[in-house]
Scaffold this motif. Structure first.
Motif, short mmCIF file in Angstrom:
data_model
loop_
_atom_site.label_atom_id
_atom_site.label_comp_id
_atom_site.label_asym_id
_atom_site.label_seq_id
_atom_site.Cartn_x
_atom_site.Cartn_y
_atom_site.Cartn_z
N ARG A 35 0.83 -1.22 0.00
CA ARG A 35 0.00 0.00 0.00
C ARG A 35 0.86 1.26 0.00
NH1 ARG A 35 -5.54 -1.10 3.30
NH2 ARG A 35 -5.65 -3.36 3.05
N TRP A 36 1.93 1.23 -0.76
CA TRP A 36 2.87 2.36 -0.81
C TRP A 36 2.15 3.67 -1.14
CZ3 TRP A 36 8.07 3.35 -0.09
CH2 TRP A 36 8.56 4.53 -0.65
N VAL A 37 1.28 3.66 -2.13
CA VAL A 37 0.60 4.88 -2.56
C VAL A 37 -0.33 5.39 -1.47
CG1 VAL A 37 -0.98 5.87 -4.25
CG2 VAL A 37 0.81 4.30 -5.00
N ASP A 38 -1.08 4.48 -0.83
CA ASP A 38 -1.98 4.89 0.25
C ASP A 38 -1.21 5.54 1.39
OD1 ASP A 38 -4.12 3.93 -1.17
OD2 ASP A 38 -4.22 2.02 -0.10
N TYR A 39 -0.07 4.95 1.75
CA TYR A 39 0.75 5.53 2.82
C TYR A 39 1.31 6.89 2.40
CZ TYR A 39 0.74 1.76 6.26
OH TYR A 39 0.37 0.86 7.24
N SER A 40 1.65 7.05 1.13
CA SER A 40 2.16 8.33 0.65
C SER A 40 1.10 9.41 0.79
CB SER A 40 2.61 8.20 -0.81
OG SER A 40 3.70 7.31 -0.92
N ARG A 41 -0.12 9.10 0.39
CA ARG A 41 -1.21 10.07 0.51
C ARG A 41 -1.49 10.41 1.97
NH1 ARG A 41 -4.40 6.89 -4.00
NH2 ARG A 41 -3.81 8.08 -5.85
N ALA A 42 -1.46 9.39 2.83
CA ALA A 42 -1.71 9.63 4.25
C ALA A 42 -0.62 10.52 4.85
CB ALA A 42 -1.78 8.31 5.00
N LYS A 43 0.62 10.28 4.46
CA LYS A 43 1.74 11.10 4.94
C LYS A 43 1.58 12.54 4.47
CE LYS A 43 6.07 12.86 3.92
NZ LYS A 43 6.55 13.63 2.74
N ASP A 44 1.20 12.74 3.22
CA ASP A 44 1.03 14.09 2.70
C ASP A 44 -0.07 14.84 3.45
OD1 ASP A 44 3.00 13.57 0.85
OD2 ASP A 44 1.61 13.18 -0.81
N GLN A 45 -1.17 14.17 3.74
CA GLN A 45 -2.25 14.81 4.50
C GLN A 45 -1.80 15.12 5.92
OE1 GLN A 45 -5.67 15.69 3.47
NE2 GLN A 45 -5.13 16.86 5.31
N MET A 46 -1.05 14.21 6.52
CA MET A 46 -0.54 14.42 7.88
C MET A 46 0.36 15.64 7.93
SD MET A 46 1.78 11.78 10.12
CE MET A 46 3.33 12.20 9.28
N PHE A 47 1.25 15.76 6.96
CA PHE A 47 2.15 16.92 6.92
C PHE A 47 1.36 18.21 6.71
CE2 PHE A 47 6.87 16.14 6.36
CZ PHE A 47 6.87 14.96 7.09
N ALA A 48 0.37 18.17 5.84
CA ALA A 48 -0.40 19.37 5.54
C ALA A 48 -1.09 19.92 6.78
CB ALA A 48 -1.44 19.06 4.45
#
Length: 261
Positions: A180-193
């Motif tokens: 789930r690399w892409v899902d984790y990437s999106r979650a990380k981006d939202q977390m940072f935002a």
């Protein structure tokens, strides 16, 4: 162009120097009653654990404490989300290293569906306020995100699979995170935002080179927290008591076999 990896001998020399500085830092934290909380987050196999190990390696475990919480119990699931993490926060004179933290909710819980949408968005709303409360309570809060590229993570996963002594590092959750690399990437981006704030920023560590990542992380900690050297005074050993002690016969004790004689 691929960046050159640091040579092992240079890495070991610099690590030894930085670890001596960490001992100075811990003594300053103890004397001044500072409260230091450091979070380590990032991709699986990004090198968080190795960095934490090198930070704590030569320090006093009564001052520098590692927190790696297991999944919440049934009782903890009914508590305020931050409650079990609050219990682990540093008291005066302590440094606490969180090997993953309350950001589990923004990462693994979000991606794996272990929390509801409402719980997730409430976390993102309340987390910046929670961290501002910690900072107002004189807690020094540092947040590190260990970033590793896809190819390097794959190489490290494969290394763990091939080495029986490392397979314990690969949990079913770790393997699922790879899928789930892409899902984790999106979650990380939202977390940072939402949580990368001026009061409590995320410090990104380029972890493609583990050795550099460890050194850079330690150097950043040392450069962020002002401290003085309290370890320079040489200690003098006291004299021993008069020798009136008689040791019991050695054959009355049970010894571990000398396997390497």
């Amino acid at each position: 162009m691929t960046k050159r990896r640091i040579a092992k001998i240079r890495y070991e020399q610099e690590l030894e120097r930085l670890q001596r500085e960490l001992v100075k830092l811990q003594e300053w934290v103890k004397q001044e009653g500072l409260k230091v909380c450091i979070l380590f987050e990032g991709r699986d196999a990004a090198g968080k654990g190795g960095s934490i190990k090198r930070i704590a390696e030569r320090t006093n475990p009564r001052i520098v404490r590692i927190v790696a919480l297991d999944k919440p119990t049934d009782r903890e699931k009914t508590q305020w989300y931050f409650q079990r993490y609050v219990a682990q926060l540093p008291a005066a004179g302590e440094i606490v290293l969180f090997d993953r933290s309350w950001y589990n909710r923004a990462g693994v819980e979000r991606v794996m569906g272990f929390c509801t949408d409402d719980e997730y968005w409430e976390f993102l709303r309340s987390c910046p306020d929670f961290e501002r409360m910690l900072i107002r309570s004189d807690i020094i809060l540092l947040k590190f995100w260990f970033s590793v590229n896809d190819d390097e993570q794959e190489r490290r996963f494969q290394s763990r699979i091939d080495d029986p002594s490392k397979r314990w590092k690969l949990s079913p959750m770790d393997l699922e995170s790879r899928a789930r690399w892409v899902d984790y990437s999106r979650a990380k981006d939202q977390m940072f935002a939402t949580t990368d704030t001026k009061a409590s920023p995320w410090w990104v560590v380029n972890a493609d080179d583990k050795r550099k990542a460890r050194l850079n992380c330690i150097q950043h900690i040392l450069s962020t927290i002002a401290y003085e050297d309290l370890t320079s005074a040489r200690l003098e050993l006291p004299g021993r008591q008069a020798d009136t002690y008689v040791r019991p016969p050695l054959d009355e004790q049970t010894y571990v076999k000398d396997y390497y004689s």
